[in-house]
Structures are given as structure tokens and as C-alpha cells.
Design a protein around this motif. Structure first.
Motif, PDB file in Angstrom:
ATOM      1  N   GLY A  60     -33.561 -37.577  42.009  1.00 11.94           N
ATOM      2  CA  GLY A  60     -33.534 -37.773  40.564  1.00 11.94           C
ATOM      3  C   GLY A  60     -34.799 -38.439  40.047  1.00 11.94           C
ATOM      4  N   THR A  61     -35.884 -38.397  40.804  1.00 17.52           N
ATOM      5  CA  THR A  61     -37.150 -38.984  40.383  1.00 17.52           C
ATOM      6  C   THR A  61     -38.244 -37.930  40.396  1.00 17.52           C
ATOM      7  N   ALA A  62     -39.353 -38.241  39.731  1.00 21.84           N
ATOM      8  CA  ALA A  62     -40.448 -37.285  39.620  1.00 21.84           C
ATOM      9  C   ALA A  62     -41.602 -37.683  40.529  1.00 21.84           C
ATOM     10  N   LEU A  63     -42.418 -36.695  40.846  1.00 22.98           N
ATOM     11  CA  LEU A  63     -43.617 -36.942  41.629  1.00 22.98           C
ATOM     12  C   LEU A  63     -44.702 -37.551  40.734  1.00 22.98           C
ATOM     13  N   PRO A  64     -45.711 -38.231  41.318  1.00 23.66           N
ATOM     14  CA  PRO A  64     -46.795 -38.815  40.518  1.00 23.66           C
ATOM     15  C   PRO A  64     -47.645 -37.725  39.864  1.00 23.66           C
ATOM     16  N   ALA A  65     -47.284 -37.371  38.642  1.00 20.47           N
ATOM     17  CA  ALA A  65     -47.889 -36.212  37.989  1.00 20.47           C
ATOM     18  C   ALA A  65     -49.390 -36.379  37.765  1.00 20.47           C
ATOM     19  N   ASN A  66     -49.848 -37.566  37.378  1.00 21.10           N
ATOM     20  CA  ASN A  66     -51.268 -37.759  37.080  1.00 21.10           C
ATOM     21  C   ASN A  66     -52.138 -37.576  38.321  1.00 21.10           C
ATOM     22  N   ALA A  67     -51.712 -38.142  39.430  1.00 24.95           N
ATOM     23  CA  ALA A  67     -52.490 -37.994  40.663  1.00 24.95           C
ATOM     24  C   ALA A  67     -52.545 -36.538  41.092  1.00 24.95           C
ATOM     25  N   ILE A  68     -51.429 -35.843  40.969  1.00 22.13           N
ATOM     26  CA  ILE A  68     -51.383 -34.427  41.334  1.00 22.13           C
ATOM     27  C   ILE A  68     -52.276 -33.610  40.402  1.00 22.13           C
ATOM     28  N   ALA A  69     -52.309 -34.000  39.117  1.00 23.12           N
ATOM     29  CA  ALA A  69     -53.148 -33.287  38.155  1.00 23.12           C
ATOM     30  C   ALA A  69     -54.619 -33.380  38.522  1.00 23.12           C
ATOM     31  N   VAL A  70     -55.050 -34.542  38.983  1.00 24.53           N
ATOM     32  CA  VAL A  70     -56.445 -34.717  39.386  1.00 24.53           C
ATOM     33  C   VAL A  70     -56.768 -33.828  40.586  1.00 24.53           C
ATOM     34  N   ILE A  71     -55.884 -33.811  41.578  1.00 23.62           N
ATOM     35  CA  ILE A  71     -56.094 -32.973  42.765  1.00 23.62           C
ATOM     36  C   ILE A  71     -56.122 -31.500  42.378  1.00 23.62           C
ATOM     37  N   THR A  72     -55.208 -31.116  41.495  1.00 21.64           N
ATOM     38  CA  THR A  72     -55.164 -29.730  41.035  1.00 21.64           C
ATOM     39  C   THR A  72     -56.447 -29.348  40.323  1.00 21.64           C
ATOM     40  N   ALA A  73     -56.916 -30.221  39.434  1.00 24.85           N
ATOM     41  CA  ALA A  73     -58.140 -29.947  38.679  1.00 24.85           C
ATOM     42  C   ALA A  73     -59.333 -29.791  39.613  1.00 24.85           C
ATOM     43  N   LEU A  74     -59.422 -30.655  40.621  1.00 22.18           N
ATOM     44  CA  LEU A  74     -60.528 -30.564  41.572  1.00 22.18           C
ATOM     45  C   LEU A  74     -60.469 -29.253  42.359  1.00 22.18           C
ATOM     46  N   THR A  75     -59.248 -28.849  42.735  1.00 20.51           N
ATOM     47  CA  THR A  75     -59.082 -27.583  43.457  1.00 20.51           C
ATOM     48  C   THR A  75     -59.533 -26.401  42.606  1.00 20.51           C
ATOM     49  N   LEU A  76     -59.094 -26.371  41.352  1.00 19.51           N
ATOM     50  CA  LEU A  76     -59.465 -25.284  40.451  1.00 19.51           C
ATOM     51  C   LEU A  76     -60.964 -25.297  40.177  1.00 19.51           C
ATOM     52  N   LEU A  77     -61.548 -26.493  40.080  1.00 15.95           N
ATOM     53  CA  LEU A  77     -62.984 -26.605  39.854  1.00 15.95           C
ATOM     54  C   LEU A  77     -63.766 -26.002  41.023  1.00 15.95           C
ATOM     55  N   VAL A  78     -63.337 -26.316  42.230  1.00 16.17           N
ATOM     56  CA  VAL A  78     -64.010 -25.784  43.419  1.00 16.17           C
ATOM     57  C   VAL A  78     -63.875 -24.263  43.473  1.00 16.17           C
ATOM     58  N   VAL A  79     -62.675 -23.755  43.206  1.00 16.92           N
ATOM     59  CA  VAL A  79     -62.455 -22.306  43.225  1.00 16.92           C
ATOM     60  C   VAL A  79     -63.320 -21.624  42.168  1.00 16.92           C
ATOM     61  N   GLY A  80     -63.390 -22.224  40.974  1.00 17.52           N
ATOM     62  CA  GLY A  80     -64.191 -21.654  39.903  1.00 17.52           C
ATOM     63  C   GLY A  80     -65.671 -21.605  40.233  1.00 17.52           C
ATOM     64  N   LEU A  81     -66.205 -22.712  40.752  1.00 14.86           N
ATOM     65  CA  LEU A  81     -67.624 -22.758  41.105  1.00 14.86           C
ATOM     66  C   LEU A  81     -67.933 -21.812  42.264  1.00 14.86           C
ATOM     67  N   TRP A  82     -67.013 -21.726  43.204  1.00 15.57           N
ATOM     68  CA  TRP A  82     -67.179 -20.818  44.345  1.00 15.57           C
ATOM     69  C   TRP A  82     -67.244 -19.371  43.858  1.00 15.57           C
ATOM     70  N   THR A  83     -66.346 -19.012  42.948  1.00 19.81           N
ATOM     71  CA  THR A  83     -66.316 -17.647  42.416  1.00 19.81           C
ATOM     72  C   THR A  83     -67.596 -17.330  41.659  1.00 19.81           C
ATOM     73  N   LEU A  84     -68.069 -18.277  40.838  1.00 22.52           N
ATOM     74  CA  LEU A  84     -69.300 -18.062  40.085  1.00 22.52           C
ATOM     75  C   LEU A  84     -70.501 -17.936  41.009  1.00 22.52           C
ATOM     76  N   ARG A  85     -70.536 -18.765  42.051  1.00 21.31           N
ATOM     77  CA  ARG A  85     -71.652 -18.702  42.995  1.00 21.31           C
ATOM     78  C   ARG A  85     -71.727 -17.333  43.663  1.00 21.31           C
ATOM     79  N   ASP A  86     -70.559 -16.825  44.098  1.00 26.75           N
ATOM     80  CA  ASP A  86     -70.525 -15.515  44.748  1.00 26.75           C
ATOM     81  C   ASP A  86     -70.973 -14.415  43.789  1.00 26.75           C
ATOM     82  N   ALA A  87     -70.572 -14.557  42.518  1.00 24.91           N
ATOM     83  CA  ALA A  87     -70.899 -13.519  41.539  1.00 24.91           C
ATOM     84  C   ALA A  87     -72.375 -13.524  41.175  1.00 24.91           C
ATOM     85  N   LEU A  88     -72.988 -14.706  41.122  1.00 20.91           N
ATOM     86  CA  LEU A  88     -74.357 -14.815  40.632  1.00 20.91           C
ATOM     87  C   LEU A  88     -75.417 -14.748  41.719  1.00 20.91           C
ATOM     88  N   THR A  89     -75.038 -15.015  42.958  1.00 18.29           N
ATOM     89  CA  THR A  89     -76.037 -15.025  44.032  1.00 18.29           C
ATOM     90  C   THR A  89     -76.030 -13.747  44.851  1.00 18.29           C
TER      91      THR A  89
END
Length: 234
Positions: A60-89
């Protein structure tokens, strides 16, 4: 139990419509094979909804949403930069996209991104709330089915749209979208009062980067044409 499964399916399916997870599914489908994306979504949905049903029913309790949000954002940032690098290089022709990653790597990327994106998301809280007053097993089954169905719909839309778009443009747009998702995730967690304004704020950096990429590509194409003309004249 059947009624609970149907209820959970409907709630999760509707909650996923237009959510960042469905937009991620569409974006992934533009880059990877549809069955890899669907398989990744399915595995992530099984794991996340099992956690949600367990939390709602037993804790009946929730997970630490803010900490998870930071990890999620970093993951998406890495995926985004990786995709752009592959496309542009890539040294391939300007109208061709770089070779996509292997099915195994794409599968792991999809699982990681979706799992982190769903942890602490509104759909997870919805599943936890349903499990607090209903059978956790039924909620789990219905939630997984609803989430996979919403992801499958997004994949279908992505594949139809992808047939009419240049592959390199899709790769660049995908990278920019992941950067947008990263910013939106952080804003939703730490500045929820922004509401819909967070969309505009999260779009600033990807839009500026996209404009820069567009200018760079046009200059590169112009330089290539000048080089070709010089070769012809000599």
C-alpha cells in the motif's frame, strides 16, 4: 476475476493513450523491428505491473518517484544522444540511416527504457490502486494486457508512418524525441505545477538542437555538391 481483469485492462489501456510510454513505443518502432519493440514492452509490462500489483495489494505504499524519474531521464538522455550520434556520424549516403543495432541490443534498450519510464508513472499508481481492493493476480493480468495493447497500437501507427518518411530523418527525429522525453520526465517529477506548460519547456532544448542539426546537414550537403562540381570541372 474476469471482471477485474477487464477493468484493469480498460483502465491501463486508456491511461496509456497519449502517455509518454506510448509515444516511446511509437518512437522505438520507427527505429527497431516491431517484434523486438513489442517483446520489450511485454517484458517490461510484466515486471512493472507485478511490482505495482504487489505494492498495492501487500504494502500500500509507493516507490520513490523522484529518484526513479531522474534515473529514467538519464536513461532516455543517453538513448537519445546515442541515436543522434549514430545518425549524424554515419558515412552512408545522406538519405540512408545507419545500420540499426542488433535485435538483442535493441531488446535490452526497450526493456530498460520502458521499465524505468513506467516505474512511478501514473499507470503504475493506477494498477497499485486497483490491486489494493481487488485480486492482485487479476489486476496484474489485466494491466499487462492493457499496456501491451496500447504499445501495440503505437507500434502500428509508427510502422505506417515510417513507410512514408526518410530513414535518416526518422533516426534524427527519434533521438530528439528521447531528449524531449528526458526533459518532460524531470519536469513532471519536480515541477508538476507547470502542467501542460512543461511540454513547451521540454521542447526548447530538442528544438534548438534540431535546428542546429538541420543547418549543419544543409551546409554539409551544399559542400558535397560544390565538391562534386569541382570534380566534374577538373
Amino acid at each position: 476475476m474476469i471482471a477485474t481483469i477487464a477493468l484493469s485492462f480498460g483502465v491501463l489501456f486508456l491511461a496509456e493513450l497519449g502517455d509518454k510510454s506510448q509515444l516511446m513505443a511509437l518512437t522505438f518502432s520507427l527505429r527497431y523491428r516491431w517484434w523486438v519493440v513489442l517483446a520489450g514492452i511485454s517484458v517490461a509490462s510484466v515486471a512493472v505491473n507485478l511490482i505495482a500489483a504487489g505494492v498495492g495489494h501487500f504494502l500500500g505504499t509507493a516507490l520513490p518517484a523522484n529518484a526513479i524519474a531522474v534515473i529514467t531521464a538519464l536513461t532516455l538522455l543517453v538513448v537519445g544522444l546515442w541515436t543522434l550520434r549514430d545518425a549524424l556520424t554515419s558515412t552512408a549516403d545522406a538519405e540512408e540511416a545507419p545500420a540499426p543495432p542488433s535485435a538483442r541490443n535493441a531488446f535490452l534498450v526497450v526493456i530498460s527504457a520502458f521499465t524505468l519510464a513506467e516505474l512511478g508513472d501514473r499507470t503504475m499508481f493506477a494498477a497499485a490502486a486497483l490491486a489494493s481492493n481487488n485480486s492482485w493476480l487479476a489486476v496484474w493480468i489485466g494491466s499487462v494486457a492493457g499496456m501491451v495493447a496500447a504499445g501495440g497500437l503505437a507500434i502500428l501507427v509508427g510502422k505506417i508512418a515510417g513507410k512514408h518518411l526518410p530513414e535518416r530523418g526518422i533516426a534524427i527525429a527519434s533521438g530528439l524525441l528521447f531528449l524531449f522525453f528526458a526533459g518532460k520526465t524531470v519536469l513532471d517529477a519536480f515541477a508538476p505545477s507547470l502542467g501542460w506548460a512543461s511540454v513547451g519547456v521540454a521542447l526548447i532544448a530538442p528544438a534548438m538542437l534540431g535546428a542546429g542539426v538541420l543547418v549543419w546537414r544543409k551546409r554539409a550537403q551544399s559542400a558535397a555538391r560544390v565538391g562534386e562540381l569541382a570534380d566534374v570541372t577538373t
